[in-house]
Design a protein around this motif. Sequence first.
Motif, PDB file in Angstrom:
ATOM      1  N   LEU B   7      -0.338   9.312  16.090  1.00  0.00           N
ATOM      2  CA  LEU B   7       0.562   8.522  15.239  1.00  0.00           C
ATOM      3  C   LEU B   7      -0.284   7.942  14.108  1.00  0.00           C
ATOM      4  CD1 LEU B   7       2.796   6.780  17.922  1.00  0.00           C
ATOM      5  CD2 LEU B   7       3.207   8.895  16.656  1.00  0.00           C
ATOM      6  N   CYS B   8      -0.138   8.541  12.950  1.00  0.00           N
ATOM      7  CA  CYS B   8      -1.080   8.270  11.858  1.00  0.00           C
ATOM      8  C   CYS B   8      -0.574   7.223  10.876  1.00  0.00           C
ATOM      9  CB  CYS B   8      -1.370   9.557  11.092  1.00  0.00           C
ATOM     10  SG  CYS B   8      -1.977  10.873  12.154  1.00  0.00           S
ATOM     11  N   ASP B   9       0.731   7.136  10.681  1.00  0.00           N
ATOM     12  CA  ASP B   9       1.253   6.309   9.587  1.00  0.00           C
ATOM     13  C   ASP B   9       1.400   4.851  10.003  1.00  0.00           C
ATOM     14  OD1 ASP B   9       1.462   8.041   7.417  1.00  0.00           O
ATOM     15  OD2 ASP B   9       3.224   8.999   8.322  1.00  0.00           O
ATOM     16  N   ILE B  10       0.335   4.275  10.540  1.00  0.00           N
ATOM     17  CA  ILE B  10       0.407   2.889  11.000  1.00  0.00           C
ATOM     18  C   ILE B  10      -0.413   2.025  10.050  1.00  0.00           C
ATOM     19  CG2 ILE B  10      -0.212   1.326  12.893  1.00  0.00           C
ATOM     20  CD1 ILE B  10       0.507   3.556  14.819  1.00  0.00           C
ATOM     21  N   PRO B  11       0.223   1.054   9.409  1.00  0.00           N
ATOM     22  CA  PRO B  11      -0.517   0.211   8.453  1.00  0.00           C
ATOM     23  C   PRO B  11      -1.481  -0.724   9.188  1.00  0.00           C
ATOM     24  CG  PRO B  11       1.701  -0.640   8.774  1.00  0.00           C
ATOM     25  CD  PRO B  11       1.625   0.644   9.559  1.00  0.00           C
ATOM     26  N   ASP B  25       8.782   2.908  13.808  1.00  0.00           N
ATOM     27  CA  ASP B  25       8.768   3.556  12.482  1.00  0.00           C
ATOM     28  C   ASP B  25       7.839   4.764  12.474  1.00  0.00           C
ATOM     29  OD1 ASP B  25      10.498   1.681  11.568  1.00  0.00           O
ATOM     30  OD2 ASP B  25       9.032   0.550  10.377  1.00  0.00           O
ATOM     31  N   SER B  26       6.663   4.583  13.077  1.00  0.00           N
ATOM     32  CA  SER B  26       5.680   5.663  13.075  1.00  0.00           C
ATOM     33  C   SER B  26       6.184   6.857  13.889  1.00  0.00           C
ATOM     34  CB  SER B  26       4.362   5.129  13.641  1.00  0.00           C
ATOM     35  OG  SER B  26       3.459   6.176  13.824  1.00  0.00           O
ATOM     36  N   LEU B  27       6.806   6.578  15.029  1.00  0.00           N
ATOM     37  CA  LEU B  27       7.378   7.662  15.850  1.00  0.00           C
ATOM     38  C   LEU B  27       8.477   8.387  15.080  1.00  0.00           C
ATOM     39  CD1 LEU B  27       7.525   5.705  19.224  1.00  0.00           C
ATOM     40  CD2 LEU B  27       6.313   7.869  18.884  1.00  0.00           C
TER      41      LEU B  27
END
Lengths: 252, 252
Positions: B7-11, B25-27
Amino acid sequence: MISIHPLCDIPEIRAGDDLAAVLRDSLAKAGLWPLQTGDVLVVTQKILSKAEGRMVALDSVEPGAQALELAATTRKDPRLVELVLRESSSVVRAVPHVLITRHRLGHVMANGGIDRSNIGPGDEDRALLLPLDPDGSARGLLAALAGPEAAGIGIVVSDSFGRPWRHGVVGVAIGAAGLPALVDRRGEEDRDGRRLEVTQIALADQIATAATLVTGEGAESVPAALLRGVALPEGDAGAGALVRPLEEDLFR
Amino acid sequence: MISIHPLCDIPEIRAGDDLAAVLRDSLAKAGLWPLQTGDVLVVTQKILSKAEGRMVALDSVEPGAQALELAATTRKDPRLVELVLRESSSVVRAVPHVLITRHRLGHVMANGGIDRSNIGPGDEDRALLLPLDPDGSARGLLAALAGPEAAGIGIVVSDSFGRPWRHGVVGVAIGAAGLPALVDRRGEEDRDGRRLEVTQIALADQIATAATLVTGEGAESVPAALLRGVALPEGDAGAGALVRPLEEDLFR
């Protein structure tokens, strides 16, 4: 994304079987042949040991004086203890029902890695030793299954170990080829430019453990698994690189 | 087949952030929402600790006498050693550059689980403690992400530990919910009807380790991963079940 595939269609393995051929057939049946970059084939110790003829009839084993003494302490079969001693370089712990040694391969484990479950029907009086040279066996399988020019394809020979301070077993690598069993990241920086605190990663152990999620331990036992999509770092070091010499041990 | 998805898109996570919402959101961005039976979401300790506000400014820490003494022995920052002692119930090993303790959660680990890499820009003078109650946090995330009737969905809070006798770190579970962190198979038989020799399986540690194949440690660090297709046994026990009491330890 990494996928982990159980290899189920593997017949009972006997001494002298061509394990590479058996694995190739199983991969083909599962639609996973040929191997491709990012594949790591995990082979459980049990089928490798069987193919290499490492089964020993307990009746053929004559326990020596040290085995008899340790058998009394641990309440284990003296013939089994004799085999453990032959497989080990030193005894780490011997109390009732527990015999932990440093195996001649360097791994610290229970009962010298000798296996007595799922070794075949009617095997009450037999024991299965670890392969003689699991890193060498992994190299042999890699050459047979991926060819001399294999790149980015790995083999891991797995086993299950208990651990100090934690309940339950996890997978470990006792053999590896085609990948760096230990990844050394000393000198690299994290994403804020700080020096990494964690600097060595036990990649082959991580892969062996991931495979145990499909290989299991019991009646449904699956003797091999394929991981596909692994970003393998460059390098090639066997599972011997994972062994920490006793004098370097930080926890005792 | 099990798949492992980074899960890459984690701020960058800050104290008070709604971690469940961030993970959802990331999932969703990865096409993995909603969670389904056989999913285990692995959340690294680092983002959970950040969300829970476990960052400590080292300048706010006054080292006591024991911390000063241990800092001299280990050659570590006395303020860091003070934090380690506050987080720990006993010291296992203290030599130059090495401080291993039993954490108040029961885990034996280096530096009280306190993290100083990837904790954010400009954080030279800060340290990140473990979450206060990782099993409780895992239960909270499970309720928020899978609802009160979740079945066959799990959460694991992961960390990386070194190990006695072996080089390199592997993943471990310090929190778990929705699955039995430890699977007890005592009494079961193998496929030949023999009693299983390996009887307890550290399922949550296996899952945490599998996730480390995509979460990594360095600049490319990914703070969470989803495993899909895991055959979760029935039961629900947190990572506390993995802790072996010191007096039961078999390896010393």
